[in-house]
Write a protein that holds these residues in place. Structure first.
Motif, PDB file in Angstrom:
ATOM      1  N   GLN A  60      -4.462   0.436  -7.164  1.00  0.00           N
ATOM      2  CA  GLN A  60      -4.811   1.844  -7.319  1.00  0.00           C
ATOM      3  C   GLN A  60      -6.213   2.186  -6.853  1.00  0.00           C
TER       4      GLN A  60
ATOM      5  N   CYS B 272      -7.389   0.912  -3.926  1.00  0.00           N
ATOM      6  CA  CYS B 272      -7.449   0.526  -2.516  1.00  0.00           C
ATOM      7  C   CYS B 272      -7.322   1.729  -1.587  1.00  0.00           C
ATOM      8  N   ALA B 273      -8.136   1.720  -0.535  1.00  0.00           N
ATOM      9  CA  ALA B 273      -8.105   2.779   0.480  1.00  0.00           C
ATOM     10  C   ALA B 273      -7.908   2.179   1.871  1.00  0.00           C
TER      11      ALA B 273
ATOM     12  N   GLU C 133      -9.672   7.741  -8.255  1.00  0.00           N
ATOM     13  CA  GLU C 133     -10.845   8.469  -7.784  1.00  0.00           C
ATOM     14  C   GLU C 133     -11.637   9.100  -8.933  1.00  0.00           C
TER      15      GLU C 133
ATOM     16  N   ARG D 233       3.114   3.523  -4.318  1.00  0.00           N
ATOM     17  CA  ARG D 233       2.178   3.519  -5.432  1.00  0.00           C
ATOM     18  C   ARG D 233       2.682   2.725  -6.634  1.00  0.00           C
TER      19      ARG D 233
ATOM     20  N   TYR E 250       0.799  -1.220   0.000  1.00  0.00           N
ATOM     21  CA  TYR E 250       0.000   0.000   0.000  1.00  0.00           C
ATOM     22  C   TYR E 250       0.836   1.278   0.000  1.00  0.00           C
TER      23      TYR E 250
ATOM     24  N   THR F 169      -7.814   8.027  -3.823  1.00  0.00           N
ATOM     25  CA  THR F 169      -7.041   6.970  -4.458  1.00  0.00           C
ATOM     26  C   THR F 169      -6.677   7.400  -5.880  1.00  0.00           C
TER      27      THR F 169
END
Length: 369
Positions: A140, A142-143, A320, A135, A132, A317
């Motif tokens: 991409q 995932c939060a 988004e 990057r 996580y 993210t």
């Protein structure tokens, strides 16, 4: 205000549309919310046409949705409106009673596990992942770190804490099953060890069907260990159907290839049983409908339930601003997939525990009928 009666076909199309467009809500609605975290997120639970589903409400697309709901009454009921026209009554489920409790050292139960859908308890045991922070390797979408940074959860839930909360959720809120997922802590067992410890403690405290979710461990003997620890079903989530999309969207996780997942599925199904192993597939990441369905056919032949869910872009993210799939695209996948599952006699209602049984993040179960 007259409201049309929602039949089965209209109901499943309405749910598909809602999960694609999202929902504008006015004021504070309470109820069950899924904001931030490890999986498909920024949702709120609503009950519509007799089914409790998770609908995006905190995304940019939801703020532009043609669907609106007013602040509910004291009983949680509201009216769903589309482009100014009443569509159907909906209800926001009340917060579960176990949310009011906390551990002896002051940790609220809702920071340890959350209610998903109508009656599924879920938790991320390790709220961290080796992929996580970078990057170049992270998924991409995932939060997993957002809810931790916001103080809505804790980094690690001990087996004793999970057992305590699970027992309370069953006794106070009649929870039906529980999902244990985890960020990937290492590249060897990939979380299977911590899941086994958690499952063992929970099953020692309460008779609650469990699903455990992790990447495929290197040693497939872990499948037997997880089953012996008390897990009833297993989730190993591909997220995307093709290796090319996986490498673009989740470069770290894609190092465990589609072929290696298929090998792991072939090892896991004899341990857990046909239909008791599933995989999450996020529609809308770049795979075509044909590619998703081709993989789904291979999975079903192995005895794996392919749980196809619309991708929801989460604020903060890299994805988004990535558009969610249209409802037409979702129907082009879910309708034939429902037919495949019917032909294989593989039903979500036969899954003992987990995301496929809950079904709240997708309208797939309605297409099985």
């Amino acid at each position: 205000m007259s409201v049309p009666v929602i039949g089965t076909i209209a109901g499943r199309q309405l749910i598909t549309d809602l999960q694609s467009f999202g929902l504008q809500i006015g004021g504070q609605t309470g109820g069950v919310t899924r904001k931030g975290g490890a999986g498909p997120s920024d949702h709120k639970a609503i009950t519509i046409a007799g089914q409790t589903v998770m609908v995006p409400v905190y995304t940019a697309d939801a703020r532009r949705s043609p669907f609106q709901a007013s602040v509910p009454g004291d009983d949680g009921t509201s009216m769903l409106v589309r482009d100014g026209q009443a569509v159907a009554p909906i209800r926001f489920p009340a917060p579960p009673r176990f949310y009011r409790l906390e551990t002896a050292d002051g940790i609220p139960y809702w920071k340890i596990a959350l209610l998903h859908g109508r009656d599924t308890l879920a938790t991320t045991v390790h709220q961290t992942c080796i992929r996580y922070a970078d990057r170049r390797t992270s998924c991409q979408f995932c939060a997993i770190g957002q809810s931790l940074e916001a103080g809505r959860t804790i980094a690690y839930k001990t087996p004793a804490q999970l057992a305590e909360v699970a027992k309370a959720a069953v006794e106070l809120d009649h929870v039906r099953d529980m999902v244990l997922t985890t960020g990937t802590p290492n590249i060897v067992d990939r979380g299977a060890a911590v899941l086994a410890d958690s499952a063992r403690a929970i099953r020692g405290a309460v008779d609650l069907p469990l699903q455990v979710q992790c990447e495929p461990p290197r040693d497939h003997a872990w499948f037997g260990r997880l089953r012996e620890a008390g897990a009833d079903s297993l989730g190993m989530h591909l997220e995307a159907a093709t290796q090319a999309v996986r490498e673009r969207i989740m470069p770290g996780k894609a190092t465990v290839s589609v072929d290696r997942y298929l090998e792991a599925f072939a090892s896991a199904v004899p341990v857990f049983g046909r239909g008791q192993v599933n995989t999450y597939l996020l529609a809308g990441l770049g795979d075509t409908a044909e590619e998703i369905l081709a993989l789904a056919q291979r999975l079903i032949a192995l005895g794996v339930y392919p749980f196809v869910v619309p991708f929801v872009p989460i604020s903060g993210t890299p994805l988004e601003n990535h558009a969610p799939p249209s409802s037409d695209f979702m129907k082009s996948v879910l309708a034939p997939l429902g037919g495949m599952l019917r032909a294989a006699n593989m039903k979500s209602t036969d899954i003992r525990a987990g995301c496929g049984r809950c079904g709240a993040c997708s309208s797939l179960s309605a297409y099985e009928q």
